[in-house]
Design an enzyme around this catalytic site. Structure first.
Site, PDB file in Angstrom:
ATOM      1  N   PRO A 118       7.624  64.103  65.481  1.00  0.00           N
ATOM      2  CA  PRO A 118       7.213  65.379  66.078  1.00  0.00           C
ATOM      3  C   PRO A 118       6.992  65.240  67.587  1.00  0.00           C
ATOM      4  O   PRO A 118       6.457  64.233  68.042  1.00  0.00           O
ATOM      5  CB  PRO A 118       5.919  65.729  65.349  1.00  0.00           C
ATOM      6  N   GLY A 121       1.814  62.440  70.093  1.00  0.00           N
ATOM      7  CA  GLY A 121       1.172  61.130  70.210  1.00  0.00           C
ATOM      8  C   GLY A 121       1.892  60.045  69.431  1.00  0.00           C
ATOM      9  O   GLY A 121       1.394  58.930  69.311  1.00  0.00           O
ATOM     10  N   LEU A 122       3.089  60.359  68.885  1.00  0.00           N
ATOM     11  CA  LEU A 122       3.788  59.373  68.065  1.00  0.00           C
ATOM     12  C   LEU A 122       5.019  58.790  68.768  1.00  0.00           C
ATOM     13  O   LEU A 122       5.858  58.150  68.147  1.00  0.00           O
ATOM     14  CB  LEU A 122       4.169  59.989  66.712  1.00  0.00           C
ATOM     15  N   GLY A 123       5.116  59.049  70.061  1.00  0.00           N
ATOM     16  CA  GLY A 123       6.138  58.361  70.855  1.00  0.00           C
ATOM     17  C   GLY A 123       7.510  58.995  70.819  1.00  0.00           C
ATOM     18  O   GLY A 123       8.513  58.301  71.037  1.00  0.00           O
ATOM     19  N   SER A 124       7.593  60.304  70.585  1.00  0.00           N
ATOM     20  CA  SER A 124       8.928  60.921  70.454  1.00  0.00           C
ATOM     21  C   SER A 124       9.768  60.723  71.714  1.00  0.00           C
ATOM     22  O   SER A 124      10.944  60.347  71.622  1.00  0.00           O
ATOM     23  CB  SER A 124       8.811  62.414  70.125  1.00  0.00           C
ATOM     24  N   ASP A 166       3.892  52.514  75.234  1.00  0.00           N
ATOM     25  CA  ASP A 166       4.736  53.245  74.283  1.00  0.00           C
ATOM     26  C   ASP A 166       6.161  52.684  74.260  1.00  0.00           C
ATOM     27  O   ASP A 166       6.700  52.365  73.197  1.00  0.00           O
ATOM     28  CB  ASP A 166       4.788  54.742  74.636  1.00  0.00           C
TER      29      ASP A 166
HETATM   30  C1  MEV Z   1      -0.087  57.541  74.921  1.00  0.00           C
HETATM   31  O1  MEV Z   1       0.576  57.114  73.754  1.00  0.00           O
HETATM   32  C2  MEV Z   1      -1.108  56.527  75.319  1.00  0.00           C
HETATM   33  C3  MEV Z   1      -1.849  56.860  76.612  1.00  0.00           C
HETATM   34  O2  MEV Z   1      -2.757  55.777  76.811  1.00  0.00           O
HETATM   35  C4  MEV Z   1      -0.924  56.978  77.791  1.00  0.00           C
HETATM   36  C5  MEV Z   1      -0.262  55.657  78.175  1.00  0.00           C
HETATM   37  O3  MEV Z   1      -0.740  54.595  77.818  1.00  0.00           O
HETATM   38  O4  MEV Z   1       0.745  55.705  78.912  1.00  0.00           O
HETATM   39  C6  MEV Z   1      -2.662  58.132  76.489  1.00  0.00           C
END
Ligand code: MEV
Length: 321
Positions: free
Chosen positions: A99, A103-106, A150
């Site tokens: 998605p 926050g899952l790295g798309s 990421d």
């Molecule tokens: C995002 O997956 C993780 C954050 O710490 C941003 C990053 O590390 O670049 C929020």
């Protein structure tokens, strides 16, 4: 027809998001159930480079895309690195089960898959270290000041203990996992672009550096303890560390009601600990639990409003040093 396809997995941040942007350690692991896939095929009918991403309704020629479009930027970066003046007519097709803005790295997974597929199509596959480095350049377009965690975990597809260091180079250690553990991922369904959350934290840090440095220190110390627990297979120690990390992230201002609700629902359903994962302000949370409890916790998350719940495992492994 000449065609090359490559994939990259999703990722979850287990400990240390946001603080990692400020040089504290963080731990991330791949989510192998999710994947972005890019295929590049010779386009005998047309003359241009066509980009198809049906998931986001994109069907365009390369030269119609803005310079800063991450897909266009990745393609141009490949051409620059390989010194290709003109791409042969081809279609670059992107599909992903990850998605977007969750926050899952798309974004990073699409970049990594593309940085594998296009050079291979051109007859010059890039080494993984180069794929990782170039994906980091694209991450900067996605979200300004990324830590690099990421693109690293997605390129190498194994758990990592990561410390950003711009001057001396990032420290990237493959993390040994002494005992497998189960994670349930709960999606709030709220899209939250990483750039926004990272930018908000930066503003808040600039306003009150002392407070934020202390929060980053505490998240960093949690990641350090978690590393030892994971290496030693002391999984029972990870739950309270996740809860503490969620507390620090709340104080950084990156939680939201929906994330808090899912975190509480997971704990009530028997998770050993839970926290938001990734940039926050929406996106996903993760819960640690016994394998046999995972289905029940996934169900509890759905009942509490999660748009989806995914059960995944961080597998026992002993990386070579
Ligand atoms: C995002 O997956 C993780 C954050 O710490 C941003 C990053 O590390 O670049 C929020």
């Amino acid at each position: 027809m000449h065609s090359i396809s490559a994939a990259a997995p999703g990722k979850m941040i287990l400990f240390g998001e946001h603080a990692v942007v400020y040089g504290r350690p963080a731990i991330a692991a791949p989510v192998l159930q999710l994947e972005a896939r890019v295929s590049v095929s010779a386009n005998h009918a047309g003359r241009a480079t066509r980009i198809l991403a049906p998931d986001i309704g994109l069907d365009a020629e390369l030269n119609e895309l803005d310079e800063q479009h991450p897909l266009a930027a990745a393609i141009r970066l490949v051409c620059a690195v390989l010194e290709v003046m003109r791409l042969p007519p081809c279609t670059v097709k992107i599909s992903s089960s990850i998605p977007v803005a969750s926050g899952l790295g798309s974004g990073a997974a699409v970049s990594v898959a593309l940085l594998r597929a296009l050079p291979a199509f051109l007859g010059h596959p890039l080494p993984e270290s180069e794929v990782c480095k170039l994906a980091y350049e694209i991450e900067k377009i996605h979200h300004g000041t990324p830590s690099g965690i990421d693109n690293t975990v997605i390129t190498y597809a194994r758990p990592v203990y990561f410390i950003k260091n711009e001057k001396r180079g990032n420290s990237i250690e493959p993390l040994a996992v002494g005992r497998s553990f189960t994670i349930v991922i709960g999606d709030t369904g709220i899209a939250s672009p990483t750039a926004l959350a990272v930018g908000e934290v930066r503003k808040a840090w600039q306003t009150d550096p002392t407070h934020f440095e202390a929060l980053f220190d505490s998240a960093g110390a949690i990641a350090q303890s978690a590393r030892h627990a994971i290496e030693n297979g002391a999984i029972e120690l990870l739950g309270p560390l996740m809860d503490a990390n969620h507390g620090a992230l709340r104080k950084m201002g990156v939680a939201c009601n929906e994330l808090d609700l899912l975190v509480s629902a997971a704990r009530r359903a028997g998770a050993w600990g839970a926290k938001l994962s990734g940039a926050g302000r929406g996106g996903n949370m993760i819960a640690l639990c016994a394998a046999e409890e995972a289905e029940g916790i996934a169900q509890a998350l759905r009942s509490a409003g999660a748009a989806r719940a995914i059960i995944t495992t961080v597998q026992e492994n002993r990386p070579e040093r």
